[in-house]
Scaffold this active site. Structure first.
Site, PDB file in Angstrom:
ATOM      1  N   TRP A 125       1.003  -1.426  -0.216  1.00 51.94           N
ATOM      2  CA  TRP A 125       0.022  -0.144  -0.069  1.00 51.94           C
ATOM      3  C   TRP A 125       0.926   1.188   0.041  1.00 51.94           C
ATOM      4  CZ3 TRP A 125      -4.383  -0.318  -2.003  1.00 51.94           C
ATOM      5  CH2 TRP A 125      -5.375  -1.446  -1.699  1.00 51.94           C
ATOM      6  N   ASP A 144      -1.040   6.537   6.203  1.00 50.02           N
ATOM      7  CA  ASP A 144      -1.917   5.836   5.962  1.00 50.02           C
ATOM      8  C   ASP A 144      -2.447   4.930   6.991  1.00 50.02           C
ATOM      9  OD1 ASP A 144      -3.834   4.099   4.680  1.00 50.02           O
ATOM     10  OD2 ASP A 144      -2.754   3.496   2.972  1.00 50.02           O
ATOM     11  N   LYS A 177     -11.834  -1.351   7.209  1.00 48.16           N
ATOM     12  CA  LYS A 177     -11.014  -2.246   7.843  1.00 48.16           C
ATOM     13  C   LYS A 177     -11.278  -2.341   9.340  1.00 48.16           C
ATOM     14  CE  LYS A 177      -8.905  -2.666   3.784  1.00 48.16           C
ATOM     15  NZ  LYS A 177      -7.772  -1.889   3.541  1.00 48.16           N
TER      16      LYS A 177
HETATM   17  C1  LIG Z   1      -7.416  -1.270   2.172  1.00 47.92           C
HETATM   18  C2  LIG Z   1      -6.344  -0.297   2.066  1.00 47.92           C
HETATM   19  C3  LIG Z   1      -6.005   0.710   1.333  1.00 47.92           C
HETATM   20  C4  LIG Z   1      -7.297   0.931   0.130  1.00 47.92           C
HETATM   21  O1  LIG Z   1      -8.486   1.366   0.790  1.00 47.92           O
HETATM   22  P1  LIG Z   1      -9.488   1.775  -0.284  1.00 47.92           P
HETATM   23  O2  LIG Z   1     -10.519   2.254   0.563  1.00 47.92           O
HETATM   24  O3  LIG Z   1     -10.078   0.717  -1.181  1.00 47.92           O
HETATM   25  O4  LIG Z   1      -9.205   3.072  -1.329  1.00 47.92           O
HETATM   26  C5  LIG Z   1      -5.134   1.719   1.160  1.00 47.92           C
HETATM   27  N1  LIG Z   1      -4.234   1.477   2.201  1.00 47.92           N
HETATM   28  C6  LIG Z   1      -4.270   0.619   3.115  1.00 47.92           C
HETATM   29  C7  LIG Z   1      -3.159   0.732   4.139  1.00 47.92           C
HETATM   30  C8  LIG Z   1      -5.146  -0.541   3.226  1.00 47.92           C
HETATM   31  O5  LIG Z   1      -5.376  -1.442   4.062  1.00 47.92           O
END
Ligand SMILES: *Cc1c(COP(=O)(O)O)cnc(C)c1O
Length: 361
Positions: free
Chosen positions: A102, A173, A197
């Protein structure tokens, strides 16, 4: 109906209590004789929901007064674009700490808007993967910000030490990390997280930003991604995903009732320790990540004999343990054990792993 345990990486499980509450009030919310999905986001009633959601999140994460909470759409990937569009200002580049899938995606997307520098922190020693500590990161003297990802959802890698750089803006993030343990918000200029998540349903993205960083969006930044627009309109410049917002609010209340982040963090450690213990005590399950960088949220492992993967997945499912398949790009097994996963579910998985090893090992 037998209950199952859902180890999906995202959209992930939601606490039963929260689903039951949502179900109970689905058709008659707040005695309005209709669903919360059917009322305007401009009503006093909905305003109350978002005010409480913000307050509860503030309490849970101990967010200082000079930080704003914005609710946005477009997911974490939307923020891969929004961050550089809002915060590159007149710098030419930004530092992107690369720890896995990611964080690399964020780096690649940012290239559309600036000249980012990718700084790899993933290393191998004695066959073990580990991540460099923030103090060892090779950051630039001049850059708009430092972007990193404390929990790599796919790789199962975590940076637990919080980056603390003088006069540098750190951006995180936190999609699969937020609310899993206490953090000091003041270490960051901005953190963001998509909701599916460790929060709730998909569709709403949370941004926690230091007030003084609002107001620098580039001219071409879409208004729906401009932090100043979101701030000025109380995250309601366009119609927000009202149901996801409401459900996230219920989850914040559930977390408070559970005893808050300190309590949840202890439980998360206990849960992940259980699984890593089974892995480390066997020669059948493999996880080659240094202990200090193992994710508490996404326990990734593989079977020494990869031909057994399929059978493991079939048999675990028959035992009520769902969605354990590793991400396509890494294969193997992944148990996502976010806040909503009860200790009981993890114990059941640990027991199944021991049983499976006995049978096939
Ligand atoms: C799932 C995830 C993403 C992507 O998220 P979206 O909502 O699908 O854009 C980005 N970064 C991390 C760390 C993730 O776990």
């Amino acid at each position: 109906m037998n209950s199952i345990y859902n180890f999906s990486a995202g959209p992930a499980m939601i606490p039963k209590d929260v689903l039951c509450k949502a179900q109970k009030e689905l058709k008659n919310w707040n005695n309005l004789r209709c669903s919360i999905m059917e009322i305007s986001h401009r009503t006093q009633e909905f305003y109350q929901v978002v005010t409480e959601a913000e307050k509860d999140l503030r309490d849970l994460l101990n967010i200082p007064d000079n930080y704003r909470i914005l609710f946005c759409q477009g997911g974490a990937r939307g923020q891969f674009s929004a961050v550089p569009m809002n915060l590159i200002r007149n710098f030419s580049g930004a530092d992107y700490i690369n720890s896995g899938y990611w964080s690399n995606c964020a780096f690649v997307e940012s290239k559309k808007y600036c000249n980012p520098k990718s700084i790899s922190i993933k290393k191998t020693k004695n066959n073990k993967t580990y991540l460099l500590k923030p103090s060892e990161w090779n950051i630039s003297d001049i850059s708009a910000y430092i972007h990193y990802c404390p929990n790599e959802t796919i790789d199962g890698l975590s940076v637990y030490e919080e980056p603390n750089f003088h006069n540098k803006i750190v951006i995180g993030d936190f999609s699969s990390f937020i609310l899993s343990r206490s953090i000091n918000i003041e270490n960051y200029g901005l953190i963001y997280a998509s909701s599916q998540k460790n929060i709730g349903p998909s569709g709403i993205t949370i941004i926690i930003i230091r007030q003084d960083l609002i107001g620098y969006a580039s001219k071409l930044c879409p208004s729906v991604f401009d932090y100043n627009t979101l701030y000025k309109y109380n995250s309601m410049f366009n119609t927000p995903p009202t149901f996801a917002w409401y459900l996230s609010g219920l989850i914040f209340k559930w977390l408070k009732k559970k005893g808050g982040i300190k309590k949840i963090a202890q439980l998360n450690k206990e849960k992940s320790d259980l699984l890593y213990e089974v892995i480390d005590n066997s020669k059948f399950y493999i996880n080659n990540i240094n202990k200090e960088n193992r994710s508490e949220m996404n326990v990734v492992f593989h079977l020494l004999n990869s031909e057994l993967d399929k059978i493991f997945l079939e048999e675990s499912k028959k035992n009520g343990l769902y969605a354990l398949k590793g991400h396509l790009i890494v294969g193997g097994i992944r148990a996502s054990i976010y806040n909503a996963m009860p200790l009981k579910g993890v114990k059941k998985l640990a027991k199944f792993m021991l049983f499976f090893e006995k049978k096939y090992g």
